[in-house]
Scaffold this motif. Structure first.
Motif, PDB file in Angstrom:
ATOM      1  N   PRO A  91      18.437 -11.992 -12.919  1.00  0.00           N
ATOM      2  CA  PRO A  91      19.155 -12.806 -13.901  1.00  0.00           C
ATOM      3  C   PRO A  91      18.177 -13.482 -14.850  1.00  0.00           C
ATOM      4  N   GLN A  92      18.713 -14.133 -15.865  1.00  0.00           N
ATOM      5  CA  GLN A  92      17.903 -14.939 -16.782  1.00  0.00           C
ATOM      6  C   GLN A  92      18.284 -16.399 -16.613  1.00  0.00           C
ATOM      7  N   LYS A 129      18.866 -19.992 -18.229  1.00  0.00           N
ATOM      8  CA  LYS A 129      19.131 -20.741 -19.447  1.00  0.00           C
ATOM      9  C   LYS A 129      18.785 -22.199 -19.150  1.00  0.00           C
ATOM     10  N   ASP A 149      21.475 -23.273 -15.792  1.00  0.00           N
ATOM     11  CA  ASP A 149      22.384 -22.134 -15.640  1.00  0.00           C
ATOM     12  C   ASP A 149      21.594 -20.846 -15.425  1.00  0.00           C
ATOM     13  N   LEU A 165      22.155 -16.666 -15.932  1.00  0.00           N
ATOM     14  CA  LEU A 165      23.010 -15.720 -16.632  1.00  0.00           C
ATOM     15  C   LEU A 165      22.677 -14.297 -16.215  1.00  0.00           C
ATOM     16  N   ASN A 188      23.592 -10.547 -17.975  1.00  0.00           N
ATOM     17  CA  ASN A 188      24.222  -9.909 -19.143  1.00  0.00           C
ATOM     18  C   ASN A 188      24.914 -10.951 -20.030  1.00  0.00           C
ATOM     19  N   GLN A 189      24.232 -12.075 -20.215  1.00  0.00           N
ATOM     20  CA  GLN A 189      24.703 -13.170 -21.076  1.00  0.00           C
ATOM     21  C   GLN A 189      25.934 -13.888 -20.518  1.00  0.00           C
ATOM     22  N   LYS A 190      26.292 -13.627 -19.251  1.00  0.00           N
ATOM     23  CA  LYS A 190      27.443 -14.292 -18.629  1.00  0.00           C
ATOM     24  C   LYS A 190      26.950 -15.212 -17.518  1.00  0.00           C
ATOM     25  N   LYS A 191      27.552 -16.396 -17.418  1.00  0.00           N
ATOM     26  CA  LYS A 191      27.101 -17.388 -16.443  1.00  0.00           C
ATOM     27  C   LYS A 191      27.500 -16.983 -15.030  1.00  0.00           C
ATOM     28  N   ARG A 212      33.192 -15.868 -20.659  1.00  0.00           N
ATOM     29  CA  ARG A 212      31.786 -16.269 -20.540  1.00  0.00           C
ATOM     30  C   ARG A 212      31.276 -16.316 -19.099  1.00  0.00           C
ATOM     31  N   GLY A 240      30.331 -14.510 -15.376  1.00  0.00           N
ATOM     32  CA  GLY A 240      29.907 -13.262 -14.749  1.00  0.00           C
ATOM     33  C   GLY A 240      30.050 -13.360 -13.246  1.00  0.00           C
TER      34      GLY A 240
END
Length: 312
Positions: free
Chosen positions: A162-163, A165, A169, A171, A173-176, A218, A220
């Protein structure tokens, strides 16, 4: 007894150990099965327990390091208003060792600024109540350390990265998929921070259609990866606790920050940060040794919410 062995246990052996009848053992087994514990009856062998992700502190403790298994106290709920609220209730009594409060679902879960946090069954809602013997706290470092611990656990157990933020948070694929909330328990007399509560919400087995429509766009889920890796909630909770307490021992040194920076996807992007009523915009260039985000104009921001992210 069933949780702590991988072998079948006969009804007779259980009855002898508990000094009850075999009929009583059978009735208890039926009650456990009715509440969701997967207990199989094998002819001539006895009963064997299968971890089907129903929360079970004995399975969690079995997957912890030996030291943590002895030190941590657990409180498990099927439903609760909020694990963070419960942790704060328990903080009225001084605890020498960390407590872990976990629930299958929450009815009044909340995030930053008291926002409602949707908490359907099947995910991980976990709060840590930590004694704070130093009476000092670097909240930016503690929250970033927690985010890294969860991220590393996902990478190691579920084979996906994941990444992060900044600041709280995770994320995918840009979803939390993960939210983290750190709260301090202050001693009014000494004006010092006696205990700390860290709340961690993980969309672990979420089926997105269970979430409110306004959140689905938004949010994931780790469900696909958890099922593919065959890692139950109990096993994953233990992995997070092992990873967190490994970092927590020296978190105030900030020596974990290089790994955090590698995973922080805000760096080198134009961001807008909401801090109270104020909006701050700039190019995010670094995370400093206190966990603050650093902008290209030299500002070091210790708290706030990133509301916009743009490529430079």
């Amino acid at each position: 007894m069933l949780s702590n062995t991988d072998q079948p246990l006969s009804g007779e052996k259980i009855a002898q150990n508990l000094k009850i009848s075999r009929a009583a053992v059978w009735k208890i087994i039926q009650k456990l099965q009715a509440t969701g514990y997967q207990i199989e009856s094998q002819h001539r062998l006895g009963y064997i327990y299968h971890d089907n992700s129903k929360l079970n502190q004995y399975i969690i403790k079995k997957n912890l390091t030996a030291q943590l298994s002895q030190q941590l106290g657990f409180e498990i709920h099927q439903t609760i208003d909020s694990t963070n609220i419960r942790a704060k209730q328990l903080s009225f009594k001084k605890h020498l060792h960390p407590l872990v409060i976990i629930s299958d679902q929450q009815t009044a879960g909340y995030g930053r600024y008291g926002r409602y946090y949707s908490s359907p069954s099947g995910n991980i809602y976990l709060s840590l109540l930590l004694p704070n013997p130093s009476h000092q706290l670097v909240p930016g470092l503690l929250t970033t350390a927690t985010a890294l611990a969860v991220s590393l656990s996902i990478e190691k157990k579920l084979a996906v990265q994941p990444q992060i933020k900044w600041v709280n948070d995770l994320l995918l694929n840009q979803k939390k998929i993960v939210g983290i909330l750190t709260e301090a328990i202050t001693n009014i007399e000494t004006r010092s921070i006696d205990q700390v509560v860290i709340g961690i919400g993980i969309n672990y087995l979420t089926q997105l259609d269970q979430l409110p429509p306004e959140i689905q766009a938004r949010a994931g889920s780790l469900r696909k990866f958890a099922l593919a890796a065959k890692v139950t909630r109990n096993q994953f909770i233990a992995a997070v606790l092992n990873q967190f307490f490994q970092i927590y021992q020296t978190y105030q040194t900030g020596n974990f920050l290089p790994a955090y920076r590698q995973r922080c996807y805000l760096l080198h992007k134009e961001v807008t940060i909401q801090q109270g009523q104020q909006k701050i915009a700039g190019l995010a260039t670094d995370i400093d040794q206190q966990g603050c985000i650093v902008l290209s104009n030299g500002q070091h921001i210790s708290s706030g919410e990133v509301t916009k992210i743009r490529l430079k």
